[in-house]
Design a protein around this motif. Sequence first.
Motif, PDB file in Angstrom:
ATOM      1  N   SER A   1      -4.730  11.146   4.970  1.00  0.00           N
ATOM      2  CA  SER A   1      -5.059  10.834   3.586  1.00  0.00           C
ATOM      3  C   SER A   1      -4.580   9.420   3.278  1.00  0.00           C
ATOM      4  O   SER A   1      -3.632   8.926   3.880  1.00  0.00           O
ATOM      5  N   PRO A   2      -5.239   8.735   2.330  1.00  0.00           N
ATOM      6  CA  PRO A   2      -4.830   7.368   1.995  1.00  0.00           C
ATOM      7  C   PRO A   2      -3.410   7.325   1.463  1.00  0.00           C
ATOM      8  O   PRO A   2      -2.908   8.268   0.880  1.00  0.00           O
ATOM      9  N   MET A   3      -2.746   6.165   1.671  1.00  0.00           N
ATOM     10  CA  MET A   3      -1.383   5.992   1.200  1.00  0.00           C
ATOM     11  C   MET A   3      -1.269   4.645   0.502  1.00  0.00           C
ATOM     12  O   MET A   3      -2.063   3.736   0.716  1.00  0.00           O
ATOM     13  N   ASN A   4      -0.259   4.467  -0.332  1.00  0.00           N
ATOM     14  CA  ASN A   4      -0.087   3.228  -1.087  1.00  0.00           C
ATOM     15  C   ASN A   4       1.314   2.650  -0.954  1.00  0.00           C
ATOM     16  O   ASN A   4       1.747   1.861  -1.783  1.00  0.00           O
ATOM     17  N   GLU A   5       2.051   3.044   0.085  1.00  0.00           N
ATOM     18  CA  GLU A   5       3.409   2.547   0.248  1.00  0.00           C
ATOM     19  C   GLU A   5       3.403   1.084   0.664  1.00  0.00           C
ATOM     20  O   GLU A   5       2.580   0.653   1.453  1.00  0.00           O
ATOM     21  N   ARG A   6       4.358   0.313   0.131  1.00  0.00           N
ATOM     22  CA  ARG A   6       4.477  -1.100   0.498  1.00  0.00           C
ATOM     23  C   ARG A   6       5.211  -1.219   1.823  1.00  0.00           C
ATOM     24  O   ARG A   6       6.199  -0.535   2.082  1.00  0.00           O
ATOM     25  N   GLY A   7       4.724  -2.109   2.694  1.00  0.00           N
ATOM     26  CA  GLY A   7       5.327  -2.278   4.002  1.00  0.00           C
ATOM     27  C   GLY A   7       6.272  -3.463   4.029  1.00  0.00           C
ATOM     28  O   GLY A   7       6.618  -4.061   3.012  1.00  0.00           O
ATOM     29  N   SER A   8       6.712  -3.824   5.228  1.00  0.00           N
ATOM     30  CA  SER A   8       7.608  -4.960   5.416  1.00  0.00           C
ATOM     31  C   SER A   8       6.853  -6.268   5.215  1.00  0.00           C
ATOM     32  O   SER A   8       5.617  -6.295   5.129  1.00  0.00           O
ATOM     33  N   ASP A   9       7.593  -7.376   5.166  1.00  0.00           N
ATOM     34  CA  ASP A   9       6.952  -8.686   5.023  1.00  0.00           C
ATOM     35  C   ASP A   9       6.032  -8.961   6.209  1.00  0.00           C
ATOM     36  O   ASP A   9       4.940  -9.517   6.040  1.00  0.00           O
ATOM     37  N   ALA A  10       6.486  -8.604   7.426  1.00  0.00           N
ATOM     38  CA  ALA A  10       5.665  -8.824   8.620  1.00  0.00           C
ATOM     39  C   ALA A  10       4.394  -7.994   8.554  1.00  0.00           C
ATOM     40  O   ALA A  10       3.307  -8.455   8.933  1.00  0.00           O
ATOM     41  N   GLU A  11       4.523  -6.781   8.065  1.00  0.00           N
ATOM     42  CA  GLU A  11       3.362  -5.908   7.933  1.00  0.00           C
ATOM     43  C   GLU A  11       2.401  -6.447   6.880  1.00  0.00           C
ATOM     44  O   GLU A  11       1.179  -6.464   7.075  1.00  0.00           O
ATOM     45  N   ASP A  12       2.956  -6.882   5.768  1.00  0.00           N
ATOM     46  CA  ASP A  12       2.115  -7.469   4.716  1.00  0.00           C
ATOM     47  C   ASP A  12       1.371  -8.694   5.230  1.00  0.00           C
ATOM     48  O   ASP A  12       0.207  -8.916   4.892  1.00  0.00           O
ATOM     49  N   GLU A  13       2.036  -9.488   6.047  1.00  0.00           N
ATOM     50  CA  GLU A  13       1.408 -10.678   6.616  1.00  0.00           C
ATOM     51  C   GLU A  13       0.265 -10.290   7.548  1.00  0.00           C
ATOM     52  O   GLU A  13      -0.812 -10.898   7.521  1.00  0.00           O
ATOM     53  N   PHE A  14       0.484  -9.269   8.366  1.00  0.00           N
ATOM     54  CA  PHE A  14      -0.542  -8.815   9.307  1.00  0.00           C
ATOM     55  C   PHE A  14      -1.771  -8.291   8.571  1.00  0.00           C
ATOM     56  O   PHE A  14      -2.901  -8.463   9.034  1.00  0.00           O
ATOM     57  N   LEU A  15      -1.554  -7.666   7.430  1.00  0.00           N
ATOM     58  CA  LEU A  15      -2.652  -7.051   6.685  1.00  0.00           C
ATOM     59  C   LEU A  15      -3.225  -7.961   5.601  1.00  0.00           C
ATOM     60  O   LEU A  15      -4.178  -7.570   4.916  1.00  0.00           O
ATOM     61  N   SER A  16      -2.650  -9.143   5.460  1.00  0.00           N
ATOM     62  CA  SER A  16      -3.138 -10.038   4.409  1.00  0.00           C
ATOM     63  C   SER A  16      -4.582 -10.450   4.688  1.00  0.00           C
ATOM     64  O   SER A  16      -5.037 -10.479   5.831  1.00  0.00           O
ATOM     65  N   HIS A  17      -5.293 -10.755   3.627  1.00  0.00           N
ATOM     66  CA  HIS A  17      -6.686 -11.215   3.667  1.00  0.00           C
ATOM     67  C   HIS A  17      -7.687 -10.097   3.956  1.00  0.00           C
ATOM     68  O   HIS A  17      -8.872 -10.370   4.108  1.00  0.00           O
ATOM     69  N   LEU A  18      -7.219  -8.841   4.028  1.00  0.00           N
ATOM     70  CA  LEU A  18      -8.163  -7.731   4.077  1.00  0.00           C
ATOM     71  C   LEU A  18      -8.691  -7.495   2.659  1.00  0.00           C
ATOM     72  O   LEU A  18      -8.020  -7.813   1.670  1.00  0.00           O
ATOM     73  N   PRO A  19      -9.896  -6.931   2.513  1.00  0.00           N
ATOM     74  CA  PRO A  19     -10.400  -6.632   1.163  1.00  0.00           C
ATOM     75  C   PRO A  19      -9.424  -5.738   0.401  1.00  0.00           C
ATOM     76  O   PRO A  19      -8.770  -4.869   0.996  1.00  0.00           O
ATOM     77  N   PRO A  20      -9.299  -5.931  -0.906  1.00  0.00           N
ATOM     78  CA  PRO A  20      -8.312  -5.167  -1.681  1.00  0.00           C
ATOM     79  C   PRO A  20      -8.562  -3.662  -1.701  1.00  0.00           C
ATOM     80  O   PRO A  20      -7.624  -2.892  -1.942  1.00  0.00           O
ATOM     81  N   ASP A  21      -9.800  -3.238  -1.452  1.00  0.00           N
ATOM     82  CA  ASP A  21     -10.092  -1.803  -1.469  1.00  0.00           C
ATOM     83  C   ASP A  21      -9.999  -1.164  -0.082  1.00  0.00           C
ATOM     84  O   ASP A  21     -10.460  -0.044   0.125  1.00  0.00           O
TER      85      ASP A  21
END
Length: 294
Positions: free
Chosen positions: A2-22
């Motif tokens: 199921s979808p989740m909305n937990e915030r990840g680490s800075d490194a994780e956020d960097e890896f996932l940056s620039h993906l569509p917001p949805d």
Amino acid sequence: MSPMNERGSDAEDEFLSHLPPDTPVFYYKSQFRLESLQPPESPYDSFVVIKAFPPELLDHLDEKLPGRLDYSLSLKVLILKMPSRPHEAAAEEFGAMLTTLANHMKVRRQISYLGSSRVDGEDRKKQADRSWAPVRTQGKFPSVVLEVGYTETAAKLERDIAWWVRQSEGRVKMGITIDIKRGSHNIEIKSWIPARPFTKHVRLTASNRQVVNRDTSLQPPLRIAQKIVIKKGGNGKEPTIEGGSLIIPFKSLLLCEPGEGEDNFVFTEDMLIHDIADFIWVAIEKEEAEKRAK
């Protein structure tokens, strides 16, 4: 899952940056089901993120996973890219034109057409949209890589192509990006090369042993070798192109100087418009027609 909305680490956020917001984000569980990986319905490229994905399962499920993968070993985060029809048209027609040019120069048999073969880096496993290398080359990295995007931003495309060139320590001699613009449907093609030659940085260990420092921050940045913009003509007008022909140097792809009858791979303006862009626009029209019919 199921979808989740937990915030990840800075490194994780960097890896996932620039993906569509949805972009949907899932958390891997043992009852993982491939059919549950459904991104939002869209005529554009879609993505799915799976966190805590076990690295040992990647090889087992590789060919069963939908889309093209991008996996961080240290973060255990998997990005799956679901290419749209225009995206696939761009990759397919670009590859077909490169094959045409190779046949014309009679070097077709000297090139390995690697498609979207996966490359395993030190901390990242990734598939390009298309890639090529000399048949007799050594090593896992191709010499030329293509990445295509039909999303809201070109930032992810540029980050991806930078990874190929820098992670390979210059063995990828050229990256090509095709950015299909939403709304206008203009097409931006860029070729990317290192801004300066790669050099090995050596450091001393505690035991005074010399080892190569693979910190990518020490590697040269990329620069744009060419930028070409193809604009779709409206109201009966012909398409226009800015930037001239796209050139892939012979030596960049085949890693040797051209011989008699051989030269650079030149995608002329006519080829770029009628053998690549036109096919992308037809694919966009089909996607939009299907959307209207629903």
